[in-house]
Design a protein around this motif. Structure first.
Motif, PDB file in Angstrom:
ATOM      1  N   ALA A 271      19.367  43.060  76.668  1.00 10.21           N
ATOM      2  CA  ALA A 271      20.491  43.750  76.043  1.00 10.21           C
ATOM      3  C   ALA A 271      20.059  44.317  74.697  1.00 10.21           C
ATOM      4  O   ALA A 271      19.288  43.696  73.967  1.00 10.21           O
ATOM      5  N   THR A 272      20.543  45.502  74.368  1.00 10.97           N
ATOM      6  CA  THR A 272      20.145  46.127  73.102  1.00 10.97           C
ATOM      7  C   THR A 272      21.219  45.997  72.026  1.00 10.97           C
ATOM      8  O   THR A 272      20.971  46.250  70.858  1.00 10.97           O
ATOM      9  N   THR A 273      22.444  45.608  72.421  1.00 10.36           N
ATOM     10  CA  THR A 273      23.516  45.463  71.430  1.00 10.36           C
ATOM     11  C   THR A 273      24.173  44.097  71.564  1.00 10.36           C
ATOM     12  O   THR A 273      24.145  43.474  72.625  1.00 10.36           O
ATOM     13  N   GLY A 274      24.766  43.655  70.451  1.00  7.49           N
ATOM     14  CA  GLY A 274      25.514  42.405  70.433  1.00  7.49           C
ATOM     15  C   GLY A 274      26.805  42.596  69.664  1.00  7.49           C
ATOM     16  O   GLY A 274      27.014  43.634  69.023  1.00  7.49           O
ATOM     17  N   VAL A 275      27.696  41.608  69.735  1.00  5.50           N
ATOM     18  CA  VAL A 275      28.960  41.690  69.001  1.00  5.50           C
ATOM     19  C   VAL A 275      29.194  40.420  68.204  1.00  5.50           C
ATOM     20  O   VAL A 275      28.847  39.319  68.636  1.00  5.50           O
ATOM     21  N   VAL A 276      29.792  40.583  67.008  1.00  5.50           N
ATOM     22  CA  VAL A 276      30.142  39.461  66.146  1.00  5.50           C
ATOM     23  C   VAL A 276      31.641  39.530  65.847  1.00  5.50           C
ATOM     24  O   VAL A 276      32.177  40.615  65.593  1.00  5.50           O
ATOM     25  N   TYR A 277      32.283  38.367  65.907  1.00  2.00           N
ATOM     26  CA  TYR A 277      33.716  38.269  65.627  1.00  2.00           C
ATOM     27  C   TYR A 277      33.952  37.217  64.555  1.00  2.00           C
ATOM     28  O   TYR A 277      33.195  36.257  64.412  1.00  2.00           O
ATOM     29  N   PHE A 278      35.052  37.367  63.789  1.00  2.00           N
ATOM     30  CA  PHE A 278      35.407  36.385  62.751  1.00  2.00           C
ATOM     31  C   PHE A 278      36.817  36.673  62.282  1.00  2.00           C
ATOM     32  O   PHE A 278      37.413  37.702  62.659  1.00  2.00           O
ATOM     33  N   GLU A 279      37.341  35.745  61.471  1.00  2.00           N
ATOM     34  CA  GLU A 279      38.653  35.950  60.854  1.00  2.00           C
ATOM     35  C   GLU A 279      38.461  35.928  59.346  1.00  2.00           C
ATOM     36  O   GLU A 279      37.862  35.006  58.813  1.00  2.00           O
ATOM     37  N   ILE A 280      38.943  36.959  58.659  1.00  5.47           N
ATOM     38  CA  ILE A 280      38.691  37.086  57.230  1.00  5.47           C
ATOM     39  C   ILE A 280      40.006  37.197  56.469  1.00  5.47           C
ATOM     40  O   ILE A 280      40.913  37.919  56.885  1.00  5.47           O
ATOM     41  N   THR A 281      40.102  36.437  55.368  1.00  6.30           N
ATOM     42  CA  THR A 281      41.291  36.470  54.518  1.00  6.30           C
ATOM     43  C   THR A 281      40.846  36.700  53.084  1.00  6.30           C
ATOM     44  O   THR A 281      40.021  35.957  52.554  1.00  6.30           O
ATOM     45  N   SER A 282      41.377  37.745  52.469  1.00  4.31           N
ATOM     46  CA  SER A 282      41.002  38.091  51.102  1.00  4.31           C
ATOM     47  C   SER A 282      42.170  37.805  50.154  1.00  4.31           C
ATOM     48  O   SER A 282      43.330  37.992  50.517  1.00  4.31           O
TER      49      SER A 282
END
Ligand SMILES: [Cu+2]
Length: 168
Positions: free
Chosen positions: A42-53
């Motif tokens: 595979a040439t691409t990947g994905v990253v997920y997260f939850e962000i609170t500023s």
């Protein structure tokens, strides 16, 4: 009776203030950061997260170490045909604009808006960080650092773990 009612109202006001305070954040937090495992080649990947500023801000870019991927982009997955709304139509003439309705397409974003004290969720089917030109497959339990650059100039390092699905 009137005194009792006034006292009850005062207590309610205090309770409201208290809950407001506990829902504000004093510093930027990122939780549940994970990247999906990828098949070999595979040439691409994905990253997920939850962000609170704590403040109104934006995410303007993302990066990962070169031994993970050559680049990282802010993306959003959306239904084909909806893409024009956020980018003013003819500036993005992607294949998605002619795809059959119901198909999902990804679109690069210049930035992601963060509103003070509200959590922005990067998740499958929505916002994600796309890893471009993976150096190697992402394997289960592998860890790496994702660096997010904010419009305010701050940079934050996020510990990402590779998993098959959203962490509990
Ligand atoms: Cu993408």
């Amino acid at each position: 009776m009137r005194l009792a009612a006034a006292a009850a109202a005062a207590v309610l006001l205090l309770a409201a203030c208290g809950s407001d305070d506990s829902s504000t954040v004093s510093e930027l937090t990122v939780e549940r950061a994970w990247a999906r495992t990828t098949p070999a080649g595979a040439t691409t990947g994905v990253v997920y997260f939850e962000i609170t500023s704590p403040d109104d801000d934006t995410i303007v870019s993302a990066s990962v170490p070169a031994d993970i991927a050559a680049g990282a982009e802010l993306h959003e997955t959306m239904a084909a045909g909806d893409g024009g709304h956020s980018h003013g139509g003819d500036t993005t003439d992607t294949a998605g604009t002619t795809a059959p309705s119901g198909e999902m397409v990804m679109e690069p974003l210049d930035e992601v808006e963060l509103s003070a004290n509200s959590t922005v969720v990067f998740e499958p089917g929505g916002l994600h960080v796309m890893l471009i030109d993976l150096a190697d497959a992402l394997t289960l339990d592998e860890e790496f650092t994702l660096t997010l650059t904010l419009g305010s100039g701050d940079q934050i390092d996020v510990d990402v773990v590779v998993a098959d699905n959203v962490p509990d």
